[in-house]
Motif scaffolding. Sequence first.
Motif, PDB file in Angstrom:
ATOM      1  N   ASN A 259      20.055 -19.205 -30.690  1.00 44.41           N
ATOM      2  CA  ASN A 259      19.604 -20.546 -31.042  1.00 44.41           C
ATOM      3  C   ASN A 259      20.625 -21.573 -30.569  1.00 44.41           C
ATOM      4  N   LEU A 260      20.132 -22.708 -30.082  1.00 42.33           N
ATOM      5  CA  LEU A 260      21.017 -23.754 -29.576  1.00 42.33           C
ATOM      6  C   LEU A 260      21.735 -24.461 -30.713  1.00 42.33           C
ATOM      7  N   SER A 261      22.978 -24.834 -30.444  1.00 39.35           N
ATOM      8  CA  SER A 261      23.776 -25.583 -31.422  1.00 39.35           C
ATOM      9  C   SER A 261      23.723 -27.060 -31.047  1.00 39.35           C
ATOM     10  N   ALA A 262      22.950 -27.840 -31.800  1.00 38.22           N
ATOM     11  CA  ALA A 262      22.753 -29.259 -31.469  1.00 38.22           C
ATOM     12  C   ALA A 262      24.057 -30.047 -31.505  1.00 38.22           C
ATOM     13  N   ARG A 296      31.202 -35.105 -21.333  1.00 39.34           N
ATOM     14  CA  ARG A 296      31.176 -35.545 -19.937  1.00 39.34           C
ATOM     15  C   ARG A 296      30.090 -34.840 -19.115  1.00 39.34           C
ATOM     16  N   VAL A 297      29.898 -33.554 -19.351  1.00 43.14           N
ATOM     17  CA  VAL A 297      28.916 -32.773 -18.606  1.00 43.14           C
ATOM     18  C   VAL A 297      27.788 -32.367 -19.554  1.00 43.14           C
ATOM     19  N   ALA A 298      26.535 -32.405 -19.057  1.00 41.92           N
ATOM     20  CA  ALA A 298      25.348 -32.163 -19.894  1.00 41.92           C
ATOM     21  C   ALA A 298      25.163 -30.668 -20.171  1.00 41.92           C
ATOM     22  N   ASN A 299      25.996 -30.145 -21.062  1.00 37.98           N
ATOM     23  CA  ASN A 299      25.954 -28.737 -21.443  1.00 37.98           C
ATOM     24  C   ASN A 299      25.662 -28.613 -22.930  1.00 37.98           C
ATOM     25  N   VAL A 300      25.265 -27.403 -23.338  1.00 35.14           N
ATOM     26  CA  VAL A 300      25.085 -27.081 -24.746  1.00 35.14           C
ATOM     27  C   VAL A 300      25.351 -25.591 -24.926  1.00 35.14           C
ATOM     28  N   LEU A 301      25.878 -25.216 -26.100  1.00 34.34           N
ATOM     29  CA  LEU A 301      26.148 -23.813 -26.408  1.00 34.34           C
ATOM     30  C   LEU A 301      25.170 -23.300 -27.457  1.00 34.34           C
ATOM     31  N   ALA A 302      25.111 -21.992 -27.584  1.00 24.98           N
ATOM     32  CA  ALA A 302      24.338 -21.380 -28.662  1.00 24.98           C
ATOM     33  C   ALA A 302      25.178 -21.361 -29.931  1.00 24.98           C
ATOM     34  N   LYS A 303      24.494 -21.353 -31.053  1.00 25.59           N
ATOM     35  CA  LYS A 303      25.189 -21.260 -32.340  1.00 25.59           C
ATOM     36  C   LYS A 303      25.850 -19.900 -32.489  1.00 25.59           C
TER      37      LYS A 303
END
Length: 436
Positions: A259-262, A296-303
């Motif tokens: 699941n993505l970590s908002a 700065r960079v459009a990234n996202v991590l998982a929870k």
Amino acid sequence: MASTISLLPEKHFLCSLCRDVFTNPVTIPCGHSFCLSCLCHYWSRHQSKYCPHCRRVFTDKPDLSVNRILSDISEKYRNARPQKSPDEEKVVDVDQMIQERLQKIERLKYSLELQKSSYLREVRESQKVFSALVNAMEKSHKAVVAAIEERQREEETRVETLVKELEQEIRDLRKEAEDIVDQVPDTDQSDTKQVTQSTISTVSISDMKDWSKVTVETDPCIGVTRRALSDMLDKIKVEVNRLSKSELKRIEKYTVDVNLSAKTAHPFLSVSDDRKQVRHTDKLQEVPDHPKRFDRVANVLAKESFQSGRSYWEVEVGEKTEWNLGVVKQSINRKGKFTVCPANGFWILSLKTGGQYFANTSPVTLVALEQKPKKVGIYLDCTEGRVSFYCTESGVHIYTFTDTSTDKLHPFFSPGRLHCGKNASPLIISSSFCSI
């Protein structure tokens, strides 16, 4: 009632996790009971949901409801149990320590047996894959040899036929010459030779071959060898793809829920409510500043994070023209500029505008793919230190990073820039998973 309870052996009222009288005891399907807080804490430290006592694995997490009867009896026992002298307490503590260590030995032995079984299974699977590949190569090589031998037989037959035709024409010419000589009156030898040559030259040549155009190939097998080798490579490629699908099927059993970590998402990114999709909006979202958020960079991590064992998840990329997927260390830099490479804690596969795939090594590695994947499978093996990427439709292995890390690792996602709306579709995490 209280006096009767106090006469029962204390072990009936003890949680095997905390070694104390039950507090809010819960009973799981296998029949064993534990303190609610002890069991929840135990399961939070393990990916698999299994009984700490008998090791039975539960596919679905059991509903945990307090066993009211056991709770009441345990509370009565707590109040009624006789007080022990300090010496007795010491004896009990020593016995308890011995028992704990014996149980630990049993758990270690059990874990080792599971590990041995897993290793043997891996060896058997690798032997099957290798044997199948060797068989495919042997069959293809036999086909190449058979094709060459067949071509050689054809060429031998052709040459034998040509030789017979030449010999027949020689016999015909000699007979023609003899017939002409017999018809010519007696003259001297030079005149006979001249008449014979002159007469033969008038014979119709149209029935004879123009042997100047007939040749024998000096290397007749080159063409057939190349074709056969090409066919062999195609067959091997098909077999490798089939084996890749088999390998992918094998590792799917390690599928985990991701699941993505908002709170880690760059403000340009929009994360869906179910935490399974992320898209680039090209518009800054109103989100609170957070130390774990990329700025700065459009990234996202998982929870979720992984530090041991094996994990597998799939991400739908569809027809997107740009994306980045992989795993990163929990301790990576998320603020300002940074270089995406394994040395900085990034193991990332990227699709760049123009249709080129790159493994973000240092320097980057260009990855050639015949088929554009619409869904990418990511397999993380913390034990072996591998991060592998697969095309889930074809089963083709795309690339594998080999490295080691003691840090926790998070799945990483970047949907790429919009490119005038051509790359607006989201990255979608597959929602189907099973607990291992």
